[in-house]
Write an enzyme that holds these catalytic residues in place. Structure first.
Site, PDB file in Angstrom:
ATOM      1  CG  HIS A   1      -2.598  -7.679  10.200  1.00 29.50           C
ATOM      2  ND1 HIS A   1      -1.467  -7.118   9.654  1.00 29.50           N
ATOM      3  CD2 HIS A   1      -3.446  -6.642  10.466  1.00 29.50           C
ATOM      4  CE1 HIS A   1      -1.622  -5.806   9.575  1.00 29.50           C
ATOM      5  NE2 HIS A   1      -2.810  -5.493  10.064  1.00 29.50           N
TER       6      HIS A   1
ATOM      7  CD  GLU B   1      -1.341  -0.079   3.680  1.00 32.31           C
ATOM      8  OE1 GLU B   1      -1.311   0.848   4.514  1.00 32.31           O
ATOM      9  OE2 GLU B   1      -2.163  -1.014   3.722  1.00 32.31           O
TER      10      GLU B   1
ATOM     11  CB  CYS C   1      -2.686  -5.025   6.398  1.00 33.14           C
ATOM     12  SG  CYS C   1      -2.154  -3.401   6.979  1.00 33.14           S
TER      13      CYS C   1
END
Length: 418
Positions: A249, A83, A115
């Site tokens: 994550h 990103e 993400c």
């Protein structure tokens, strides 16, 4: 019939410089109990001559260099996942292709999905291998993201002040093939959960915005929803019993801890002491590298995977459950098996040693970098990079090849090896 598939080789690159986040929190006057919940120690800070391309190439080079000429020629797809793109059209993967000297018959492209992008790239590569459209072919999947936190951000939006200590930089490189030495994926074992939410976003090239509380709730909802879908697809799947280790994550460790607690309460009504012990046993190892580099966005779950493999005892194969989340949002829970061989191969990359060798920035040096005067921003047409902006950070002899940004000429970025 499906054959084996997964990650053949892997590396993590955590940049050339870092900042002690406790020093930063003291300097900013942040609330220390809230800081402790971040479970952070250091954050990678990208130097002006580092950008998403240099991070990506520096992560991938050791992986590619270790291949024979024959295996190198079988890399047929290069996927960059970020990103932190540097162009609205041109893909970062073209730079990787050039500076890694890869075959000309490569398919090159870039994925943006917050993400979640790293997992999107990994699963795309996995399905390419499983398709057998080019038997024996390999795919190189590279996640690369950097955060150039501006001084004004924390002051202007207080609720995001705590994102400065956790916003980091890093890249992961994964070679995907039918010889999965590092992680043999459980093909077909996955669960997805997605919906539209404006939790965090990048409305401009150098602008980040969002709602921290909404982001936390979306993350928790997705963690539960993705595992529920996984359990629907995989007969007998049990969150507590199926996986020896877990990798989530990791925007910061406290969010991972909260998601784990949420699932253990929701699924089993587990007592707090048992939840805490389970977190330390099955998720604590996954924070080994994340707490040293900060949030690496698309790569954070793979930074967690590397930390787990490098730090847990692996005397026999173990199944790992992985949860990937990307704002906006899309998420996935999937699994795979790691082995003692994979640990030996990953440790040969020297990830921990490379993190130890980074330059430690002082607060004054960090503040100097935050002014942004030396940083090549998105859309910069021409620029020359000052290698001595932080004199002590420039690599000394003996640390191996590193790619750095030299200049930008008519928007084209030029790099060199040091």
């Amino acid at each position: 019939m499906r054959g084996p598939v997964g990650i053949e080789a892997m590396n993590v690159f955590g940049g050339m410089a870092y900042l002690d986040v406790r020093e930063l929190c003291d300097h900013r006057g942040l609330d220390m109990p809230r800081f402790e919940n971040l479970l952070m120690q250091e954050k990678t800070v990208a130097l002006p001559y580092e950008d998403p391309v240099t991070f990506a190439v520096n992560a991938a080079k050791p992986v590619v260099d270790a291949l024979s000429a024959e295996d190198r020629a079988r890399i047929e797809i290069v996927i960059t996942c970020t990103e932190s793109g540097i162009d609205f059209g041109k893909s970062l993967s073209t730079y990787l292709h050039r500076y890694l000297d890869l075959p000309s018959n490569c398919r090159l492209f870039e994925i943006k999905q917050a993400c979640y992008s790293g997992t999107a790239g990994l699963q795309m590569a996995v399905n390419f291998v499983l398709s057998h459209t080019s038997p024996g072919a390999k795919a190189l999947v590279v996640t690369t993201d950097i955060s150039r936190f501006a001084l004004a951000d924390a002051a202007a939006v207080q609720e995001w002040a705590y994102s400065e200590p956790s916003s980091g930089a890093g890249a992961t490189a994964m070679l995907v093939s039918d010889t999965p030495h590092i992680l043999a994926l459980d093909a077909g074992a996955y669960g997805n959960h997605a919906f539209e939410v404006m939790d965090t976003c990048r409305p401009g090239p150098d602008t980040e915005a969002g709602d921290a509380d909404l982001s936390l709730m979306a993350y928790l909802d997705c963690c539960a929803g993705a595992f529920e879908d996984y359990a629907r697809r995989v007969e007998g799947a049990d969150f507590r019993e199926t996986f020896s280790q877990l990798c989530f994550h990791t925007p910061f460790g406290g969010m991972v801890k909260g998601a784990h607690r949420h699932l253990m309460r929701k699924l089993y009504k587990t007592p707090p002491a048992e939840i805490a012990q389970d977190f330390e046993t099955r998720l604590g190892p996954s924070l080994a590298y994340g707490k040293r580099v900060g949030n690496t966005a698309g790569g954070s779950v793979y930074v967690a995977l590397a930390g787990t493999i490098d730090t847990v005892e692996l005397s026999q194969p173990q199944r790992i459950g992985l949860f990937s989340y990307g704002s906006g949002c899309c998420s996935e829970f999937f699994s795979g098996v790691v082995s003692p061989e994979g640990k030996t191969r990953l440790q040969a990359m020297g990830i921990s040693k490379a993190l130890d060798e980074r330059y430690r920035l002082s607060i004054a040096e960090y503040e100097k970098l935050l002014t942004g005067k030396e940083v090549v921003r998105f859309g910069t047409r021409n620029a020359e990079l000052d290698r001595q902006v932080i004199p002590g950070a420039w690599p000394t002899a003996g640390k191996g090849d590193r790619l750095v940004l030299d200049s930008v000429v008519d928007y084209h970025r030029n790099y060199s090896w040091i």
